[in-house]
Motif scaffolding. Structure first.
Motif, PDB file in Angstrom:
ATOM      1  N   LYS A   1       0.826  -1.207   0.000  1.00 29.42           N
ATOM      2  CA  LYS A   1       0.000   0.000   0.000  1.00 29.42           C
ATOM      3  C   LYS A   1       0.864   1.262   0.000  1.00 29.42           C
ATOM      4  CE  LYS A   1      -4.232  -1.851   2.016  1.00 29.42           C
ATOM      5  NZ  LYS A   1      -5.136  -1.871   3.191  1.00 29.42           N
ATOM      6  N   LEU A   2       1.995   1.200   0.680  1.00 25.17           N
ATOM      7  CA  LEU A   2       2.907   2.335   0.642  1.00 25.17           C
ATOM      8  C   LEU A   2       3.429   2.564  -0.776  1.00 25.17           C
ATOM      9  CD1 LEU A   2       5.020   1.854   3.911  1.00 25.17           C
ATOM     10  CD2 LEU A   2       3.541   3.795   3.373  1.00 25.17           C
ATOM     11  N   VAL A   3       3.705   1.477  -1.473  1.00 26.17           N
ATOM     12  CA  VAL A   3       4.171   1.591  -2.858  1.00 26.17           C
ATOM     13  C   VAL A   3       3.080   2.190  -3.738  1.00 26.17           C
ATOM     14  CG1 VAL A   3       4.878   0.286  -4.895  1.00 26.17           C
ATOM     15  CG2 VAL A   3       5.844  -0.291  -2.664  1.00 26.17           C
ATOM     16  N   ASP A   4       1.860   1.655  -3.610  1.00 27.43           N
ATOM     17  CA  ASP A   4       0.762   2.083  -4.482  1.00 27.43           C
ATOM     18  C   ASP A   4       0.309   3.518  -4.194  1.00 27.43           C
ATOM     19  OD1 ASP A   4       0.833  -0.404  -5.602  1.00 27.43           O
ATOM     20  OD2 ASP A   4      -0.823  -1.208  -4.412  1.00 27.43           O
ATOM     21  N   GLN A   5       0.186   3.863  -2.917  1.00 27.05           N
ATOM     22  CA  GLN A   5      -0.430   5.139  -2.559  1.00 27.05           C
ATOM     23  C   GLN A   5       0.567   6.273  -2.295  1.00 27.05           C
ATOM     24  OE1 GLN A   5      -3.545   4.769   0.421  1.00 27.05           O
ATOM     25  NE2 GLN A   5      -3.883   2.630  -0.122  1.00 27.05           N
ATOM     26  N   ALA A   6       1.839   5.944  -2.215  1.00 30.29           N
ATOM     27  CA  ALA A   6       2.825   6.992  -1.939  1.00 30.29           C
ATOM     28  C   ALA A   6       3.933   7.017  -2.985  1.00 30.29           C
ATOM     29  CB  ALA A   6       3.417   6.797  -0.543  1.00 30.29           C
ATOM     30  N   LEU A   7       4.615   5.881  -3.159  1.00 29.78           N
ATOM     31  CA  LEU A   7       5.763   5.884  -4.060  1.00 29.78           C
ATOM     32  C   LEU A   7       5.353   6.093  -5.514  1.00 29.78           C
ATOM     33  CD1 LEU A   7       8.793   5.601  -4.363  1.00 29.78           C
ATOM     34  CD2 LEU A   7       8.486   3.135  -4.609  1.00 29.78           C
ATOM     35  N   LEU A   8       4.333   5.385  -5.990  1.00 28.50           N
ATOM     36  CA  LEU A   8       3.909   5.545  -7.385  1.00 28.50           C
ATOM     37  C   LEU A   8       3.382   6.957  -7.633  1.00 28.50           C
ATOM     38  CD1 LEU A   8       2.197   2.108  -8.158  1.00 28.50           C
ATOM     39  CD2 LEU A   8       4.493   2.894  -8.735  1.00 28.50           C
ATOM     40  N   THR A   9       2.669   7.497  -6.672  1.00 29.62           N
ATOM     41  CA  THR A   9       2.197   8.884  -6.788  1.00 29.62           C
ATOM     42  C   THR A   9       3.384   9.836  -6.849  1.00 29.62           C
ATOM     43  OG1 THR A   9       0.222   8.293  -5.521  1.00 29.62           O
ATOM     44  CG2 THR A   9       0.736  10.633  -5.723  1.00 29.62           C
ATOM     45  N   MET A  10       4.384   9.545  -6.036  1.00 29.38           N
ATOM     46  CA  MET A  10       5.598  10.359  -6.037  1.00 29.38           C
ATOM     47  C   MET A  10       6.298  10.297  -7.391  1.00 29.38           C
ATOM     48  SD  MET A  10       7.510  12.089  -3.732  1.00 29.38           S
ATOM     49  CE  MET A  10       7.976  13.333  -4.911  1.00 29.38           C
ATOM     50  N   ASP A  11       6.395   9.104  -7.949  1.00 31.86           N
ATOM     51  CA  ASP A  11       7.038   8.934  -9.254  1.00 31.86           C
ATOM     52  C   ASP A  11       6.276   9.690 -10.350  1.00 31.86           C
ATOM     53  OD1 ASP A  11       8.890   7.355  -8.003  1.00 31.86           O
ATOM     54  OD2 ASP A  11       8.020   5.445  -8.657  1.00 31.86           O
ATOM     55  N   THR A  12       4.949   9.631 -10.287  1.00 29.61           N
ATOM     56  CA  THR A  12       4.131  10.350 -11.278  1.00 29.61           C
ATOM     57  C   THR A  12       4.324  11.849 -11.160  1.00 29.61           C
ATOM     58  OG1 THR A  12       2.474   8.584 -11.221  1.00 29.61           O
ATOM     59  CG2 THR A  12       1.786  10.706 -12.122  1.00 29.61           C
ATOM     60  N   TYR A  13       4.363  12.320  -9.920  1.00 28.87           N
ATOM     61  CA  TYR A  13       4.547  13.751  -9.667  1.00 28.87           C
ATOM     62  C   TYR A  13       5.871  14.235 -10.248  1.00 28.87           C
ATOM     63  CZ  TYR A  13       5.542  17.923  -6.810  1.00 28.87           C
ATOM     64  OH  TYR A  13       5.873  19.182  -6.375  1.00 28.87           O
ATOM     65  N   LEU A  14       6.941  13.490  -9.999  1.00 28.32           N
ATOM     66  CA  LEU A  14       8.254  13.905 -10.492  1.00 28.32           C
ATOM     67  C   LEU A  14       8.423  13.666 -11.988  1.00 28.32           C
ATOM     68  CD1 LEU A  14      10.702  12.739  -7.656  1.00 28.32           C
ATOM     69  CD2 LEU A  14       9.990  15.056  -8.217  1.00 28.32           C
ATOM     70  N   GLY A  15       7.551  12.828 -12.548  1.00 25.88           N
ATOM     71  CA  GLY A  15       7.671  12.507 -13.974  1.00 25.88           C
ATOM     72  C   GLY A  15       7.451  13.692 -14.891  1.00 25.88           C
ATOM     73  N   GLN A  16       6.778  14.726 -14.411  1.00 22.02           N
ATOM     74  CA  GLN A  16       6.502  15.893 -15.264  1.00 22.02           C
ATOM     75  C   GLN A  16       7.651  16.901 -15.273  1.00 22.02           C
ATOM     76  OE1 GLN A  16       3.185  18.145 -13.514  1.00 22.02           O
ATOM     77  NE2 GLN A  16       3.726  17.294 -11.509  1.00 22.02           N
ATOM     78  N   PHE A  17       8.572  16.779 -14.365  1.00 22.58           N
ATOM     79  CA  PHE A  17       9.645  17.765 -14.272  1.00 22.58           C
ATOM     80  C   PHE A  17      10.657  17.706 -15.417  1.00 22.58           C
ATOM     81  CE2 PHE A  17       7.843  18.045 -10.130  1.00 22.58           C
ATOM     82  CZ  PHE A  17       8.157  19.309  -9.652  1.00 22.58           C
ATOM     83  N   PRO A  18      11.085  16.528 -15.878  1.00 23.12           N
ATOM     84  CA  PRO A  18      12.085  16.504 -16.956  1.00 23.12           C
ATOM     85  C   PRO A  18      11.633  17.251 -18.213  1.00 23.12           C
ATOM     86  CG  PRO A  18      11.946  14.352 -15.939  1.00 23.12           C
ATOM     87  CD  PRO A  18      10.832  15.158 -15.370  1.00 23.12           C
ATOM     88  N   ASP A  19      10.371  17.074 -18.625  1.00 29.29           N
ATOM     89  CA  ASP A  19       9.880  17.738 -19.825  1.00 29.29           C
ATOM     90  C   ASP A  19       9.881  19.260 -19.650  1.00 29.29           C
ATOM     91  OD1 ASP A  19       8.410  17.861 -22.454  1.00 29.29           O
ATOM     92  OD2 ASP A  19       6.874  18.732 -21.132  1.00 29.29           O
ATOM     93  N   ILE A  20       9.404  19.705 -18.474  1.00 28.20           N
ATOM     94  CA  ILE A  20       9.364  21.145 -18.231  1.00 28.20           C
ATOM     95  C   ILE A  20      10.773  21.718 -18.150  1.00 28.20           C
ATOM     96  CG2 ILE A  20       8.639  22.914 -16.585  1.00 28.20           C
ATOM     97  CD1 ILE A  20       6.281  21.178 -15.864  1.00 28.20           C
ATOM     98  N   LYS A  21      11.672  20.965 -17.526  1.00 31.64           N
ATOM     99  CA  LYS A  21      13.056  21.415 -17.439  1.00 31.64           C
ATOM    100  C   LYS A  21      13.670  21.572 -18.826  1.00 31.64           C
ATOM    101  CE  LYS A  21      17.403  20.384 -15.081  1.00 31.64           C
ATOM    102  NZ  LYS A  21      18.113  19.437 -14.186  1.00 31.64           N
ATOM    103  N   SER A  22      13.358  20.629 -19.720  1.00 34.94           N
ATOM    104  CA  SER A  22      13.854  20.691 -21.098  1.00 34.94           C
ATOM    105  C   SER A  22      13.283  21.912 -21.832  1.00 34.94           C
ATOM    106  CB  SER A  22      13.490  19.409 -21.836  1.00 34.94           C
ATOM    107  OG  SER A  22      13.851  19.486 -23.196  1.00 34.94           O
TER     108      SER A  22
END
Length: 410
Positions: free
Chosen positions: A117-138
């Protein structure tokens, strides 16, 4: 060239890209030297600073969350090993064995569920949140390059206009390139001007949701784990009640603590190797009348229940032995009732007024208790040989001491 063309790359395109890089490099040099002005947007620069801060915080949170998950997994493994150990030591005939096994199984499942549940509700959400930064940084980096192109085109156009000899055709072309560069830059700039503040504001809701999820999952986990622990405690209490009457005498282990008040318990020697106590059997048969010498006064014979075997046996053996050995003249300097000698193997600090203070090497003359009922198991009554030779007064010199701090020497 044909091969380059087949991949959508032409010599002209390559040359154009090279020329752009050179132009940008020249423009940046001129701007740093102060020979060309640079378009500034302080509001946008603040947005970029916020973006970098947000990215740094998010990356750290992601790292720490992964560390937390690794710790949860490690605790799961440790808990599983501990429960496996419990199952191995839990003997088949003990009550509650099946219940303990079921508790261990549920404990394992609870850890697995918590981690997932920690993976599903926290880590995956965290990964999704950070996933948008590389494109914006570029895109921010690209926007910076297009800004340099715009400034370069602007400076080129301005230089042609201020030239002494004007070339209208070149001026027109430069103006066209300026408008094009400005349009590309502004399109990217407008999009980022909208996205960056929105992304910055989203951090609050994201952090709230993330830590609420973690806190909620942890709270529920500990509630369920608490129930399992209570159940296991009940099982063990039941085991203790049914087997608690099977008591066993266990010899005291080494300790630096002093004997307890009340009924004294002998303190173990500091090195953990208590002095050997000889095995002595009680002789219940009466001494032959002829064994007693005239004038010899024997101590009152204590009962088996009130005096340890070592005292009963040695009283008879020592006194009779003195008589049998001759006139007893060699025993005249020993305290009345003397039984045997011991030597202190370890220092002993007295904790009461009726105790002897011993140093390793001290020789103690062991004598019987005046009242055998006062003797506690593991304690002897005696007087240090040095004190007896000096004072010859039992009342001032005698005291009790732990037998296992000494070793019999005579």
């Amino acid at each position: 060239m044909a091969e380059l063309g087949s991949k959508g790359v032409t010599a002209g395109k390559i040359a154009s890209n090279v020329q752009k890089k050179l132009t940008r490099a020249q423009e940046k040099v001129l701007q740093k030297l102060g020979k060309a002005d640079e378009t500034k947007d302080e509001q946008f620069e603040q947005c970029v600073q916020n973006f970098n801060k947000q990215l740094t915080e998010g990356t750290r949170l992601q790292k720490d969350l992964r560390t937390y998950l690794a710790s949860v997994k490690a605790m799961h493994e440790a808990s599983k090993k501990l429960n496996e150990c419990l199952q191995e030591v839990y003997e088949p005939d003990w009550p509650g064995r099946d219940e303990a096994s079921k508790i261990a199984e549920n404990n394992d499942l609870l850890w697995i569920d918590y981690h997932q549940k920690l993976v599903d509700q926290a880590l995956l959400t965290m990964d999704t949140y950070l996933g948008q930064f590389p494109d914006i940084k570029s895109r921010i980096a690209k926007r910076g390059r297009k800004l340099v192109d715009y400034d370069s085109a602007r400076h080129h156009y301005e230089s042609l206009q201020t030239a002494k000899k004007k070339d209208e055709a070149k001026i027109a072309k430069a103006e066209e390139e300026l408008i094009k560069a400005q349009k590309v830059f502004e399109e990217m700039n407008v999009d980022l001007q909208e996205e960056l503040p929105s992304l910055w504001n989203s951090r609050v809701g994201f952090y709230v949701n993330t830590f609420q999820s973690i806190a909620g999952l942890e709270e529920n986990f500990h509630k369920e784990m608490s129930k399992l622990n209570q159940n296991l405690n009940d099982v063990l209490i039941s085991l203790e009640k049914q087997h608690g009457s099977n008591t066993f005498t266990i010899k005291a282990q080494p300790s630096d603590g002093a004997p307890a008040k009340g009924n004294k318990s002998p303190s173990p020697p500091p090195d953990g190797s208590p002095a050997a106590t000889p095995e002595i059997r009680v002789n219940h048969e009466p001494e032959p009348a002829g064994m007693a010498a005239p004038g010899a006064t024997l101590p009152k014979s204590p009962s088996q229940s009130s005096l340890p075997a070592v005292v009963v046996e040695t009283i008879s053996a020592t006194v009779n032995g003195a008589v049998e050995g001759g006139s007893g003249a060699g025993r005249l300097d020993l305290p009345p009732g003397f039984m045997f000698k011991v030597q202190a193997q370890h220092d002993y600090t007295a904790t009461d007024t009726d105790e002897l203070q011993l140093k390793a090497g001290d020789v103690v003359l062991v004598i019987p208790f005046q009242n055998p009922e006062e003797q506690d198991e593991g304690w002897l009554m005696g007087v240090k040989e040095s004190d007896w030779n000096q004072h010859k007064e039992l009342e001032k010199c005698r005291g009790v001491f732990p037998e296992n701090f000494t070793e019999r020497v005579q």
